[in-house]
Design a protein around this motif. Structure first.
Motif, mmCIF file in Angstrom:
data_model
loop_
_atom_site.group_PDB
_atom_site.id
_atom_site.type_symbol
_atom_site.label_atom_id
_atom_site.label_comp_id
_atom_site.label_asym_id
_atom_site.label_seq_id
_atom_site.Cartn_x
_atom_site.Cartn_y
_atom_site.Cartn_z
ATOM 1 N N ASP A 1 0.816 -1.228 0.000
ATOM 2 C CA ASP A 1 0.000 0.000 0.000
ATOM 3 C C ASP A 1 0.846 1.273 0.000
ATOM 4 O O ASP A 1 0.350 2.352 -0.318
ATOM 5 C CB ASP A 1 -0.929 0.010 1.218
ATOM 6 N N TYR A 2 2.119 1.141 0.402
ATOM 7 C CA TYR A 2 3.004 2.315 0.464
ATOM 8 C C TYR A 2 4.291 2.015 -0.316
ATOM 9 O O TYR A 2 5.338 1.757 0.284
ATOM 10 C CB TYR A 2 3.348 2.652 1.928
ATOM 11 N N PRO A 3 4.217 2.035 -1.655
ATOM 12 C CA PRO A 3 5.396 1.632 -2.452
ATOM 13 C C PRO A 3 6.626 2.502 -2.225
ATOM 14 O O PRO A 3 7.751 2.044 -2.449
ATOM 15 C CB PRO A 3 4.900 1.757 -3.902
ATOM 16 N N ASN A 4 6.438 3.736 -1.728
ATOM 17 C CA ASN A 4 7.599 4.610 -1.503
ATOM 18 C C ASN A 4 8.490 4.143 -0.358
ATOM 19 O O ASN A 4 9.605 4.641 -0.193
ATOM 20 C CB ASN A 4 7.144 6.055 -1.256
ATOM 21 N N VAL A 5 8.006 3.172 0.447
ATOM 22 C CA VAL A 5 8.864 2.676 1.535
ATOM 23 C C VAL A 5 9.951 1.747 0.982
ATOM 24 O O VAL A 5 10.980 1.539 1.633
ATOM 25 C CB VAL A 5 8.070 1.913 2.635
ATOM 26 N N ILE A 6 9.744 1.204 -0.226
ATOM 27 C CA ILE A 6 10.652 0.173 -0.756
ATOM 28 C C ILE A 6 12.097 0.680 -0.927
ATOM 29 O O ILE A 6 13.030 0.022 -0.469
ATOM 30 C CB ILE A 6 10.088 -0.435 -2.063
ATOM 31 N N PRO A 7 12.321 1.856 -1.577
ATOM 32 C CA PRO A 7 13.715 2.324 -1.706
ATOM 33 C C PRO A 7 14.381 2.589 -0.351
ATOM 34 O O PRO A 7 15.572 2.303 -0.186
ATOM 35 C CB PRO A 7 13.594 3.634 -2.505
ATOM 36 N N VAL A 8 13.617 3.116 0.611
ATOM 37 C CA VAL A 8 14.186 3.395 1.950
ATOM 38 C C VAL A 8 14.558 2.074 2.621
ATOM 39 O O VAL A 8 15.639 1.932 3.198
ATOM 40 C CB VAL A 8 13.186 4.174 2.841
ATOM 41 N N LEU A 9 13.643 1.114 2.512
ATOM 42 C CA LEU A 9 13.883 -0.201 3.102
ATOM 43 C C LEU A 9 15.089 -0.867 2.442
ATOM 44 O O LEU A 9 15.933 -1.472 3.128
ATOM 45 C CB LEU A 9 12.641 -1.076 2.919
ATOM 46 N N PHE A 10 15.197 -0.730 1.120
ATOM 47 C CA PHE A 10 16.323 -1.334 0.398
ATOM 48 C C PHE A 10 17.654 -0.751 0.865
ATOM 49 O O PHE A 10 18.614 -1.481 1.122
ATOM 50 C CB PHE A 10 16.182 -1.133 -1.120
ATOM 51 N N LEU A 11 17.718 0.582 0.980
ATOM 52 C CA LEU A 11 18.976 1.225 1.369
ATOM 53 C C LEU A 11 19.341 0.855 2.812
ATOM 54 O O LEU A 11 20.512 0.610 3.124
ATOM 55 C CB LEU A 11 18.851 2.747 1.214
ATOM 56 N N THR A 12 18.325 0.795 3.685
ATOM 57 C CA THR A 12 18.548 0.413 5.085
ATOM 58 C C THR A 12 19.081 -1.016 5.170
ATOM 59 O O THR A 12 20.102 -1.286 5.824
ATOM 60 C CB THR A 12 17.229 0.520 5.883
ATOM 61 N N LEU A 13 18.400 -1.930 4.487
ATOM 62 C CA LEU A 13 18.789 -3.341 4.531
ATOM 63 C C LEU A 13 20.112 -3.574 3.802
ATOM 64 O O LEU A 13 20.971 -4.336 4.273
ATOM 65 C CB LEU A 13 17.673 -4.196 3.909
ATOM 66 N N GLY A 14 20.294 -2.904 2.658
ATOM 67 C CA GLY A 14 21.522 -3.064 1.863
ATOM 68 C C GLY A 14 22.763 -2.690 2.655
ATOM 69 O O GLY A 14 23.734 -3.461 2.723
ATOM 70 N N PHE A 15 22.709 -1.522 3.289
ATOM 71 C CA PHE A 15 23.867 -1.097 4.087
ATOM 72 C C PHE A 15 23.998 -1.945 5.360
ATOM 73 O O PHE A 15 25.106 -2.200 5.833
ATOM 74 C CB PHE A 15 23.777 0.390 4.426
ATOM 75 N N GLY A 16 22.845 -2.396 5.891
ATOM 76 C CA GLY A 16 22.882 -3.281 7.061
ATOM 77 C C GLY A 16 23.602 -4.580 6.755
ATOM 78 O O GLY A 16 24.384 -5.089 7.570
ATOM 79 N N ILE A 17 23.381 -5.122 5.538
ATOM 80 C CA ILE A 17 24.045 -6.368 5.133
ATOM 81 C C ILE A 17 25.557 -6.150 4.974
ATOM 82 O O ILE A 17 26.364 -6.997 5.378
ATOM 83 C CB ILE A 17 23.413 -6.921 3.838
#
Length: 318
Positions: A72-88
């Protein structure tokens, strides 16, 4: 208050609180103890053995919570990706250091290369799959934007990687990076609701996750976030700022991150130029205040208050 903010905060908080007592003993069994440098602040030597990599606690909480809202909130995807990507990336670094006992973890070029790749995917996604423009809101000049044209892309790489490393430098005292970034996440949540950017589920999830994590991370910390947590938080701050066209506001709300990075750069430059003299007793600057006699809790409180004040100024700057 929007229900799409309250629920993510509560769900993420609950997951974080539940995960803490499960993950911390597991990290301890894996011997993921924080190794303190002998030449560092002497009072930190007693922290040797405190498990690190605890950032997985709020990272899992925030990711799981946000995924409920991604449809329902597609704009969260890039933020989530950057958070998870750098977390990994941080997780790999921590794992090599702590479990495989490779003292320096990822090599500098490996770390930087991975950061460039993650940032590149983020900018590609923004430009091709969202309606977010790279023009930046100008603080204190409402409804005016700075449009850099093609230069916006190299600036984005610089801003994202700079922010991530700024948060990484800030992580050096019990509860410091988590307290400062919690306040920044609250600011982003308030602004997201105000401008209707649609990223409040992920900002709310980070608020909740960090509140839960702080129960285990405040002085004296039972767990440290490690690079897993600090790089993830840096990715979150940069990602949220870009999705709201607010990278220039990082200079205000992320003043502590900026000062931490600058203190290291100034110290290293001066040390080399003067063949061994120092400006600060130790860098990053939170260690300088420690060696001046400030307690960890005082430094965390002062840095958090400064961040809160800067976030209020940033709200005025909208």
């Amino acid at each position: 208050m929007n229900i799409q903010v309250v629920f993510p905060v509560l769900i993420s908080f609950a997951i974080s609180v539940i995960l803490g007592p499960i993950v911390i003993p597991f990290l301890r069994r894996l011997k993921m103890g924080q190794t303190e440098r002998v030449e560092g602040v002497q009072s930190h030597l007693k922290k040797a053995g405190t498990p690190t990599m605890g950032g997985v606690i709020f990272l899992i909480a925030a990711v799981v919570t946000t995924l409920f809202y991604a449809k329902d909130y597609p704009n969260v995807i890039p933020v989530l990706f950057l958070t998870l990507g750098f977390g990994i990336i941080g997780f790999l670094d921590d794992y090599l250091k702590v479990v495989l006992r490779r003292s320096d973890g990822l090599l500098a070029w490996q770390k930087f290369g991975l950061q460039v790749v993650v940032t590149g995917i983020f900018v590609y996604y923004i430009l091709n799959y969202t309606n977010v423009d790279l023009a930046m809101r100008i603080p204190f000049w409402p409804n005016h934007y700075l449009n850099l044209g093609w230069l916006a892309i190299p600036v984005l790489f610089f801003a994202v990687i700079g922010t991530v490393n700024g948060v990484n430098f800030t992580d050096g005292l019990d509860g410091l990076a988590s307290s400062v970034t919690l306040i920044v996440a609250v600011f982003f949540t308030v602004v997201s609701i105000g401008i209707g950017s649609g990223i409040e589920p992920v900002t709310g999830a980070v608020v909740g996750g960090l509140m839960g994590f702080l129960l285990f991370n405040v002085y004296p910390a039972r767990v440290f976030m490690g690079d897993t947590g600090s790089l993830a938080l840096g990715g979150f701050v940069a990602g949220a700022a870009y999705m709201m066209q607010m990278p220039l506001f990082i200079l205000l709300i992320g003043l502590i991150y900026l000062v931490e990075v600058l203190s290291v750069m100034i110290q290293v430059t001066y040390f080399k130029a003067t063949h061994g003299k120092r400006i600060f007793k130790m860098a990053p600057i939170h260690h300088h205040f420690e060696l001046c006699g400030w307690s960890e809790t005082r430094i965390v409180a002062v840095f958090s208050v400064i961040t809160a004040v800067m976030c209020l100024i940033a709200l005025l700057a909208m």
